[in-house]
Design an enzyme around this catalytic site. Structure first.
Site, PDB file in Angstrom:
ATOM      1  N   PHE A 246     -28.653 -61.101 -13.497  1.00  7.29           N
ATOM      2  CA  PHE A 246     -27.498 -61.687 -13.043  1.00  7.29           C
ATOM      3  C   PHE A 246     -26.341 -61.353 -13.684  1.00  7.29           C
ATOM      4  O   PHE A 246     -25.285 -62.109 -13.814  1.00  7.29           O
ATOM      5  CB  PHE A 246     -27.649 -63.291 -13.411  1.00  7.29           C
ATOM      6  CG  PHE A 246     -29.116 -64.000 -12.836  1.00  7.29           C
ATOM      7  CD1 PHE A 246     -29.190 -63.596 -11.636  1.00  7.29           C
ATOM      8  CD2 PHE A 246     -30.199 -64.102 -13.737  1.00  7.29           C
ATOM      9  CE1 PHE A 246     -30.849 -63.885 -11.058  1.00  7.29           C
ATOM     10  CE2 PHE A 246     -31.418 -64.609 -13.194  1.00  7.29           C
ATOM     11  CZ  PHE A 246     -31.443 -64.408 -11.885  1.00  7.29           C
ATOM     12  N   ILE A 472     -34.136 -55.420 -10.715  1.00  7.28           N
ATOM     13  CA  ILE A 472     -33.739 -56.730 -11.487  1.00  7.28           C
ATOM     14  C   ILE A 472     -34.085 -57.825 -10.709  1.00  7.28           C
ATOM     15  O   ILE A 472     -33.801 -58.876 -10.865  1.00  7.28           O
ATOM     16  CB  ILE A 472     -32.097 -56.656 -11.820  1.00  7.28           C
ATOM     17  CG1 ILE A 472     -31.380 -56.569 -10.430  1.00  7.28           C
ATOM     18  CG2 ILE A 472     -31.736 -55.825 -12.632  1.00  7.28           C
ATOM     19  CD1 ILE A 472     -29.649 -57.004 -10.695  1.00  7.28           C
ATOM     20  N   GLY A 473     -35.126 -57.604  -9.385  1.00  9.37           N
ATOM     21  CA  GLY A 473     -35.656 -58.511  -8.797  1.00  9.37           C
ATOM     22  C   GLY A 473     -35.133 -58.681  -7.370  1.00  9.37           C
ATOM     23  O   GLY A 473     -35.515 -59.291  -6.545  1.00  9.37           O
ATOM     24  N   THR A 474     -34.220 -57.600  -7.171  1.00  8.41           N
ATOM     25  CA  THR A 474     -33.520 -57.730  -6.019  1.00  8.41           C
ATOM     26  C   THR A 474     -34.268 -56.839  -4.823  1.00  8.41           C
ATOM     27  O   THR A 474     -33.924 -57.198  -3.541  1.00  8.41           O
ATOM     28  CB  THR A 474     -32.097 -57.029  -6.223  1.00  8.41           C
ATOM     29  OG1 THR A 474     -32.339 -55.819  -6.849  1.00  8.41           O
ATOM     30  CG2 THR A 474     -31.350 -57.944  -6.946  1.00  8.41           C
ATOM     31  N   ILE A 653     -28.430 -53.937   7.116  1.00  4.49           N
ATOM     32  CA  ILE A 653     -29.509 -54.336   6.098  1.00  4.49           C
ATOM     33  C   ILE A 653     -30.695 -53.578   6.050  1.00  4.49           C
ATOM     34  O   ILE A 653     -31.319 -53.392   7.042  1.00  4.49           O
ATOM     35  CB  ILE A 653     -29.761 -55.852   6.892  1.00  4.49           C
ATOM     36  CG1 ILE A 653     -28.544 -56.638   7.057  1.00  4.49           C
ATOM     37  CG2 ILE A 653     -30.872 -56.464   5.982  1.00  4.49           C
ATOM     38  CD1 ILE A 653     -27.883 -57.147   6.005  1.00  4.49           C
ATOM     39  N   ASN A 655     -33.422 -54.118   4.532  1.00  6.68           N
ATOM     40  CA  ASN A 655     -34.702 -54.988   4.682  1.00  6.68           C
ATOM     41  C   ASN A 655     -34.455 -56.572   4.708  1.00  6.68           C
ATOM     42  O   ASN A 655     -34.200 -57.043   3.811  1.00  6.68           O
ATOM     43  CB  ASN A 655     -35.744 -54.740   3.334  1.00  6.68           C
ATOM     44  CG  ASN A 655     -36.901 -55.335   3.472  1.00  6.68           C
ATOM     45  OD1 ASN A 655     -37.022 -56.535   4.080  1.00  6.68           O
ATOM     46  ND2 ASN A 655     -37.853 -54.911   2.950  1.00  6.68           N
ATOM     47  N   GLY A 726     -23.219 -54.472  -0.101  1.00  5.32           N
ATOM     48  CA  GLY A 726     -24.047 -55.452  -0.949  1.00  5.32           C
ATOM     49  C   GLY A 726     -24.183 -56.828  -0.658  1.00  5.32           C
ATOM     50  O   GLY A 726     -23.174 -57.354  -0.203  1.00  5.32           O
ATOM     51  N   GLU A 729     -24.849 -60.768  -4.412  1.00  7.04           N
ATOM     52  CA  GLU A 729     -24.069 -61.740  -4.801  1.00  7.04           C
ATOM     53  C   GLU A 729     -23.125 -62.680  -3.890  1.00  7.04           C
ATOM     54  O   GLU A 729     -22.497 -63.667  -4.148  1.00  7.04           O
ATOM     55  CB  GLU A 729     -22.791 -61.014  -5.800  1.00  7.04           C
ATOM     56  CG  GLU A 729     -23.535 -60.617  -7.007  1.00  7.04           C
ATOM     57  CD  GLU A 729     -22.767 -59.842  -7.930  1.00  7.04           C
ATOM     58  OE1 GLU A 729     -22.069 -60.097  -8.754  1.00  7.04           O
ATOM     59  OE2 GLU A 729     -22.374 -58.453  -7.566  1.00  7.04           O
TER      60      GLU A 729
HETATM   61 MO1  MOS Z   1     -23.599 -58.870 -11.606  1.00  8.92          MO
HETATM   62  S1  MOS Z   1     -22.620 -60.394 -12.517  1.00  8.92           S
HETATM   63  O1  MOS Z   1     -22.365 -57.861 -10.802  1.00  8.92           O
HETATM   64  O2  MOS Z   1     -24.846 -58.238 -12.544  1.00  8.92           O
END
Ligand code: MOS
Length: 763
Positions: A246, A472-474, A653, A655, A726, A729
């Site tokens: 994050f 990172i889990g994304t 998109i 996925n 993206g 966020e």
């Molecule tokens: Mo993020 S706050 O752009 O890792």
């Protein structure tokens, strides 16, 4: 298709399961602290109990008596490392307050000693027996404390160039028919990723291996090398999985070079897992912010004047700010705009990126104020946004590459049942519960950065992709595999993806929601290089004419790519014509408008990101609309959120499953930032009080009954070759405002300071 795997609409990939799903659910995925080390010394941090002052002396006698203690490192015996430059000034560091250099203390929780022992338990026991004598000075904690120093952000850091303005705000605001002027506040927050801030280091001769969860392995590698005074190629950072980040794992923190230096001296691997409470200080956080918004409008709803002034806390050592006015001044059509951002220095650790750093606090203020304006105009808040919607941002007059904001509001409103809303506050209820509906805009800059990739294709169709991206889990593994599979016309099961390793070709920081666009664009380009070689082998006499390029699809967007590939290449025939069994290509890709030094910078861990408002003669953002239903108990003032819905458009998109998951997580976090999350500060000591997951409130399942994500179809050929905006966020922006707007609708009470806890409700 299931709810978790929505059916793809136009310009969307397949919702295939995650590449790393089995590894994760079976526990095979290895995180930094899982990596086996040979006879490591376990490190435990001793951190400062004061926020300002100095260490007068240590009494280590009791600590040294603990069986298994190997060493205790303090500023009195630590190696003097090279200073770490702040990331925003061409360096890599999250803070320039480097511990263990002197007796000075500049923040609570600063590392003042490291205990090394044969076991974790011994290190912890000894750390608790270290006695410290301090001379403490009174620290400055936050906005309202004595001793803060406020200065304009402009000129203090490269990330914030200027305060956007256009037209004549003062005159326009004075003459406006309808006005809103209000102040808003957001609290400090800490990321608290599930995976703690771990660092394992091992030297092999002159070469250093670092196992650490990182959003940027090239940055960490180069940063640590600088601090140790060694060649970056002697540093190898490995982290195939990151257990949440994050933003907290994006820049280098002081702990890594300290552990490497201790390990070099001990000639032994060192393993550190900072505790949950230490994590509040060893990494960064989202600082508290204050805002003043002034809006002027005509009676028909057209904005005539907009001003956003923001204040953000930073440390004494570093000028950090998120400066969200770059977004809030450009979001709506308005001829007279003014803005000003202040950095307020206090005796705190340096803040840093946290999911949607500028937009979460700054859009809370603007989207709350827009709702206030809508009520003053007796207008539906969606209509107010429609009247001020624009395809051209007002500051520079640059066109948006695409903008589906109103389409998101329209689809979201329909699915949510917005039409059933009685506009009057306090008009809807169910027994003891007052019901409110609220909405808000979300947006996030579409950013993209240079990246390199190596792709290997075998005759049998197996593919291996190497790129130093980050999971990172994304869903990074998954979408990179999908990009390669689609481009090389092989089933996705045949693709192996290697990421999270600084020996792989460089990719940018997994931050700013740029990863999918950047890594997929690079991988697609390198796959095209392979296809060109195969194509040449099949048609040796044909030069790579326009026709060939058309077949190969170089530089084409996904939509035109879909149109092109009616006849797939005969891969095996091409390999046979070449007499090869394996083809490997490496390539470096940079977005249009990135500077000439992009690739050199990329290898040295510097990111030349473009996008958002800084995207040449255009501006690029993804948009969405958030809808929230709240129920406020008229007697207990308990606040519940039975429904959250977000409708989003973010270009191609890759996925829908991983996209939905990101957006859903974002919406949940948005509710958390409205109702739950805040790091509480003890004003007397500049100390974080609730530095544990029992007292740091995050929502649990019972807090979030229903979350719906709607993905809109959108095409944008201008943002990058992959057509991707993206969305990591996008989901948690604006949700906090939507919750407060719903609370106003339910109760008639406007709450402008987050988080909203039940003691703030006065109805
Ligand atoms: Mo993020 S706050 O752009 O890792």
């Amino acid at each position: 298709m299931t709810k978790a795997a929505p059916a793809p609409k136009a310009n969307m990939g397949q919702p295939i399961p995650r590449y790393d799903a089995v590894a994760k659910v079976t526990g095979r995925a290895q995180y930094a602290s899982d990596m086996p080390l040979r006879d490591p010394a376990y490190a435990f941090l001793v951190t400062s109990a004061i926020a300002k002052g100095r260490v007068d002396s240590f009494d280590l006698s009791e600590a040294q008596k603990v069986r298994g203690v190997v060493d205790i490192v303090t500023h009195e015996n630590a190696e003097r490392l090279e200073p770490a430059k702040f990331f925003s000034n061409g360096g890599y560091a999250s803070t320039t307050n480097q511990p263990l250099r002197s007796s000075e203390i500049a923040e609570e929780g600063q590392i003042i000693a490291v205990v090394l022992a044969d076991t974790y338990e011994a290190a912890r026991e000894a750390a608790h027996r270290v006695k410290v004598s301090y001379t403490a000075a009174t620290p400055t904690t936050s906005f309202h404390s004595a001793g803060t120093v406020a200065a304009r952000a402009k000129g203090q850091l490269a990330m914030f160039e200027d305060d956007p303005k256009v037209g004549h705000f003062d005159k326009a605001f004075e003459e406006a028919e309808v006005k809103v002027s209000a102040e808003y506040e957001t609290p400090p927050q800490h990321h608290n990723p599930m995976e703690l801030f771990a660092t394992s280091v091992a030297w092999n001769g002159d070469s250093l291996t670092i196992y650490e969860p990182s959003q940027f392995v090239y940055g960490l590698k180069n940063g640590v090398a600088t601090q140790l005074g060694i060649d970056p190629d002697q540093v190898h950072v490995v982290n195939p999985y990151v257990g949440g980040a994050f933003g907290s794992k994006g820049s280098m923190t002081p702990r890594t070079a300290i552990m490497a230096s201790i390990s070099r001296r001990l000639r032994r691997p060192v393993k550190l897992v900072a505790t949950r409470d230490q994590g509040f200080n060893v990494a960064t956080y989202r600082a508290e912010t204050r805002h003043r918004i002034e809006l002027g409008a005509r009676r028909d709803g057209k904005l005539t004047a907009l001003r956003h002034e923001g204040w953000e806390i930073s440390s004494r050592a570093d000028a950090y700010c998120v400066g969200g006015t770059k977004t809030t001044t450009r979001l709506y059509d308005c001829p007279n705009v003014d803005s000003l951002v202040w950095i307020v220095r206090a005796d705190r650790n340096t803040p840093g990126f946290m999911r949607s750093p500028p937009e979460v606090p700054y859009l809370f203020a603007l989207e709350s104020a827009m709702d206030e304006l809508a009520y003053r105009l007796k207008m539906d808040p969606i209509e107010l946004r429609r009247i001020n919607d624009t395809m051209r941002e007002p500051i520079g007059g640059k066109p948006y590459t695409s903008r589906s904001l109103m389409a998101c509001f329209d689809e979201g409103a329909k699915a949510f049942g917005w039409a059933q809303r009685n506009r009057q506050p306090k008009a809807m209820s169910d027994g003891d519960w007052l019901i409110g509906y609220g909405c808000a805009t979300t947006c996030y800059p579409t950013q993209v950065a240079p990246a390199a990739a190596r792709v290997r294709l075998r005759r049998d169709g197996r593919v291996r992709v190497e790129i130093a991206g980050h999971e990172i889990g994304t869903g990074a593994y998954t979408v990179i595999a999908q990009a390669a599979a689609a481009r090389l016309d092989v089933p996705v099961e045949k693709v192996t993806v290697l990421i999270g390793d600084s020996d792989l070709p460089p990719a940018p920081v997994a931050g700013g929601s740029n990863s999918t666009a950047s890594t997929c664009s690079a991988v697609m380009m390198v796959c095209d290089q392979i296809k060109q070689r195969l194509f040449k082998a099949l048609m040796p006499n044909e030069s790579l004419s326009d026709k060939a390029k058309e077949t190969v699809g170089v530089g084409q967007t996904p939509s035109s790519r879909a149109a092109r590939s009616d006849q797939p290449l005969d891969r095996e025939k091409a390999f046979d014509a070449l007499g090869l069994s394996v083809i490997e290509e490496y390539g470096e890709w940079k977005p249009e408008g990135a500077p000439m030094d992009s690739f050199r910078a990329m290898h040295s861990g510097q990111v030349r990101m473009v996008g958002g408002p800084e995207f040449g003669d255009k501006i690029a953002y993804a948009f969405g609309a958030d809808f929230v239903e709240v129920r406020v108990n008229r007697f207990t003032h308990e606040i519940r959120v039975p429904r959250v819905l977000g409708a989003f458009a973010a270009g191609h998109i890759m996925n829908p499953r991983t996209a939905r998951s990101q957006l859903m997580g974002g919406l949940i976090w948005g509710v958390a930032s409205a109702l739950h999350e805040a790091t509480e500060l003890d004003e007397r000591y500049a100390r974080y009080v609730n530095d544990n997951l029992a007292d740091y409130l995050v929502p649990v399942n019972a807090d979030i009954p229903e979350v719906e994500v709607i993905l809109l179809s959108e095409e944008d050929a201008q943002v990058n070759p992959a057509g991707i905006k993206g969305l990591g966020e996008l989901g948690n922006v604006g949700t906090n405002a939507a919750v407060c707007n719903a609370i106003f609708h339910a109760t008639g009470q406007r709450i402008r300071t987050l988080p909203v806890r039940l003691e703030k409700i006065e109805v």
